[in-house]
Design an enzyme around this catalytic site. Structure first.
Site, PDB file in Angstrom:
ATOM      1  N   LYS A  38     -21.224  37.946  19.301  1.00  0.00           N
ATOM      2  CA  LYS A  38     -22.834  37.708  19.379  1.00  0.00           C
ATOM      3  C   LYS A  38     -23.504  38.656  19.862  1.00  0.00           C
ATOM      4  O   LYS A  38     -23.668  40.010  20.634  1.00  0.00           O
ATOM      5  CB  LYS A  38     -22.966  36.730  20.534  1.00  0.00           C
ATOM      6  CG  LYS A  38     -24.123  36.157  20.117  1.00  0.00           C
ATOM      7  CD  LYS A  38     -24.698  35.491  21.089  1.00  0.00           C
ATOM      8  CE  LYS A  38     -25.230  36.547  22.717  1.00  0.00           C
ATOM      9  NZ  LYS A  38     -26.844  36.481  21.415  1.00  0.00           N
TER      10      LYS A  38
ATOM     11  N   GLU B 276     -21.720  46.142  31.669  1.00  0.00           N
ATOM     12  CA  GLU B 276     -22.373  47.160  31.661  1.00  0.00           C
ATOM     13  C   GLU B 276     -24.251  46.483  32.001  1.00  0.00           C
ATOM     14  O   GLU B 276     -24.372  46.282  30.577  1.00  0.00           O
ATOM     15  CB  GLU B 276     -22.212  47.830  30.177  1.00  0.00           C
ATOM     16  CG  GLU B 276     -22.557  49.121  30.722  1.00  0.00           C
ATOM     17  CD  GLU B 276     -23.796  49.603  29.797  1.00  0.00           C
ATOM     18  OE1 GLU B 276     -25.060  49.495  30.864  1.00  0.00           O
ATOM     19  OE2 GLU B 276     -24.413  49.886  29.057  1.00  0.00           O
TER      20      GLU B 276
ATOM     21  N   CYS C  71     -30.008  52.267  29.226  1.00  0.00           N
ATOM     22  CA  CYS C  71     -29.528  51.600  30.158  1.00  0.00           C
ATOM     23  C   CYS C  71     -29.749  53.005  32.051  1.00  0.00           C
ATOM     24  O   CYS C  71     -29.611  52.786  32.696  1.00  0.00           O
ATOM     25  CB  CYS C  71     -28.206  50.795  30.603  1.00  0.00           C
ATOM     26  SG  CYS C  71     -27.269  51.087  29.638  1.00  0.00           S
TER      27      CYS C  71
ATOM     28  N   GLU D 258     -36.007  48.344  37.089  1.00  0.00           N
ATOM     29  CA  GLU D 258     -36.146  48.541  35.671  1.00  0.00           C
ATOM     30  C   GLU D 258     -36.864  48.758  34.981  1.00  0.00           C
ATOM     31  O   GLU D 258     -37.479  47.639  34.732  1.00  0.00           O
ATOM     32  CB  GLU D 258     -34.954  48.172  35.037  1.00  0.00           C
ATOM     33  CG  GLU D 258     -34.191  49.269  33.831  1.00  0.00           C
ATOM     34  CD  GLU D 258     -32.678  48.089  33.330  1.00  0.00           C
ATOM     35  OE1 GLU D 258     -32.538  48.711  33.187  1.00  0.00           O
ATOM     36  OE2 GLU D 258     -32.509  47.081  33.469  1.00  0.00           O
TER      37      GLU D 258
END
Length: 481
Positions: A179, A253, A287, A386
């Protein structure tokens, strides 16, 4: 629309969706719609998982040995490679990735990863005979595919992060339901076309579409044996709770707020040049970026000025231009989020030394100037949260021990870098920072080595033999003397 898809890829064929929803795709550089694809329903997910389950048990797939699966992966790699330029261009149009980066990360890298795992399974065995330590007999330790894998990929590096999951899963003999993110689904049709061309048995790879609701349904589906997810930490926490309740293996992750430790002996010119890619790659939408830059207090002004000049000098504009380093953010939502976090950082009292707004020469598209914050502490929200955009903070430290303590003073632990004239000193610092990966005077993923995070940056590892191992279930067969 330039690109219109009306089907899903399920059970080796193009399937009409069970419902009639459509998702449209806009270019982040122009804000204009250019593509569309159908939105999956839960019935479509049911069909895809069922097809993957049948393929898992079929003689066409289950009875293959490692060399036979490797041959299929090689054909798949060849078919994926033939679409490399088209895929790179399409990803760039969907998420704004500069085309030079896209050609490697989204064009070439998925091919390299398939070939790496093809070579790995050719040279490895699924069974090992061990002498029993508790009896006079022996034990066969056997690696078997874990089963049907739900692979959920993000929008920032859609092709390669999908392949992080697909390549080792197929190498292990699993089957996959992918997906992709709704922002970057169009390129997955090229992946499906390559699977057909390569002759993957029906149901080995399936693609369903949609947003978080479809992802949640897939994660909890009773026909799924393992989940592999790359995305935000909040979403990862939710998936982890679901998989924990189901006792289902999961690889997560997740996010990061990595530190770049500039040691007092670092050369300013080479360090700042390296930070351009280590801290601002893909407009900061990566990331593991080293977005917290820790500089020695006695050289703080020198490094703050140099980082500011570097950020201000990066070419920003059309992602299709090979000279562009900073493209647009992926969506209007992300654009507004990043600007709001910049405003909040300024309100906290930090100083914006460059950037902080839309570039003056670009009146459309979701562009944000590379932005640098100075005169702040590691406790500032803009230094802790973040951002996932082109935003850096430059923070002073007193000595090396303080720099390591500041680097570790984060809920995240995904990446990071150290910059120094002394390689051995850099390695020593790397060993002391709490992170799943780290670079000395550089940062670059290695397909043959594990990648993943600690703390709120995730669970498990992808890439390398360790990534392959996560798609096996182990069985011990005990034999008498």
């Amino acid at each position: 629309m330039e690109i219109e898809h009306s089907t899903l890829f399920i059970d080796g064929d193009w399937a009409k969706p069970a419902a009639g929803g459509v998702i449209q795709v806009a270019s982040p550089a122009t804000e204009q719609l250019f593509g569309s694809f159908p939105e999956s329903s839960t019935a479509d997910v049911d069909s895809a998982v069922a097809a993957a389950g049948r393929a898992l048990r079929s003689s066409e797939w289950a009875n293959l040995d490692g060399s036979e699966r490797a041959a299929i992966l090689d054909r798949f790699a060849d078919a994926v490679e033939r679409r490399s330029e088209e895929r790179a261009t399409l990803v760039s149009r969907q998420n704004g990735m500069p085309i030079t980066l896209a050609r490697f990360a989204e064009g070439d890298a998925p091919v390299q990863l398939l070939r790496y795992y093809s070579d790995l399974i050719r040279s490895s065995s699924v069974e090992e005979v061990r002498q029993s330590l508790s009896s006079a007999g022996t034990t066969i330790v056997r690696k078997e595919p874990v089963g049907v894998v739900a692979a959920i990929a993000p929008w920032n590096y859609p092709a390669i992060l999908s392949m992080f999951k697909i390549a080792p899963a197929l190498a292990a003999g699993c089957t996959v339901v992918l997906k992709p993110s709704p922002e970057t689904t169009l390129d997955s049709y090229l992946l499906a076309e390559a699977a057909v061309e390569a002759g993957l048995p029906a149901g080995v790879l399936n693609v369903v579409t949609g947003g978080p609701d479809i992802g949640q349904y897939l994660v909890a589906h009773p026909g799924v044996s393992k989940v592999a997810f790359t995305g935000s930490t909040p979403a990862g926490r939710h998936i982890g709770r679901v998989c924990g309740e189901l006792l289902r293996p999961v690889t997560l992750e997740l996010g990061g707020k990595s530190a770049a430790l500039i040691l007092d002996d670092a050369d300013i010119e080479t360090t700042v040049a390296g930070l351009a890619t280590a801290s601002l790659l893909n407009s900061g939408q990566t990331c593991y970026m080293s977005t917290r830059i820790l500089a020695p207090a006695h050289r703080y002004s020198e490094f703050l000025d140099a980082v500011t000049a570097m950020a201000a000098s990066l070419p920003i504009g059309d992602p299709a231009d090979s000279d562009t380093f900073v493209g647009p953010l992926v969506s209007e939502r992300q654009y507004k989020r990043v600007l709001s976090m910049i405003d909040a950082g300024s309100a906290e009292g930090a100083t914006v030394t460059t950037g902080g707004k839309r570039p003056a020469h670009l009146d459309r598209g979701w562009f944000v100037e590379p932005t640098v914050f100075g005169n702040l502490s590691n406790d500032a929200n803009i230094a802790k949260e973040e951002v996932f955009g082109p935003v850096l903070t430059v923070i002073p430290y007193s000595d090396e021990a303080d720099a390591i303590a500041l680097a570790n003073d984060s809920e995240y632990g995904l990446g990071g870098t150290v910059w120094t004239a002394d390689r051995d000193r850099g390695i020593d610092v790397a060993r002391k920072v709490e992170s799943g990966s780290f670079g000395v005077n550089t940062y670059g993923l290695d397909w043959g080595s594990p990648f993943g995070g600690v703390k709120a940056s995730g669970v498990g590892r992808e890439l390398g033999p360790e990534g392959l191992a996560s798609y096996y279930s182990l069985k011990s067969i005990f034999l008498p003397e």
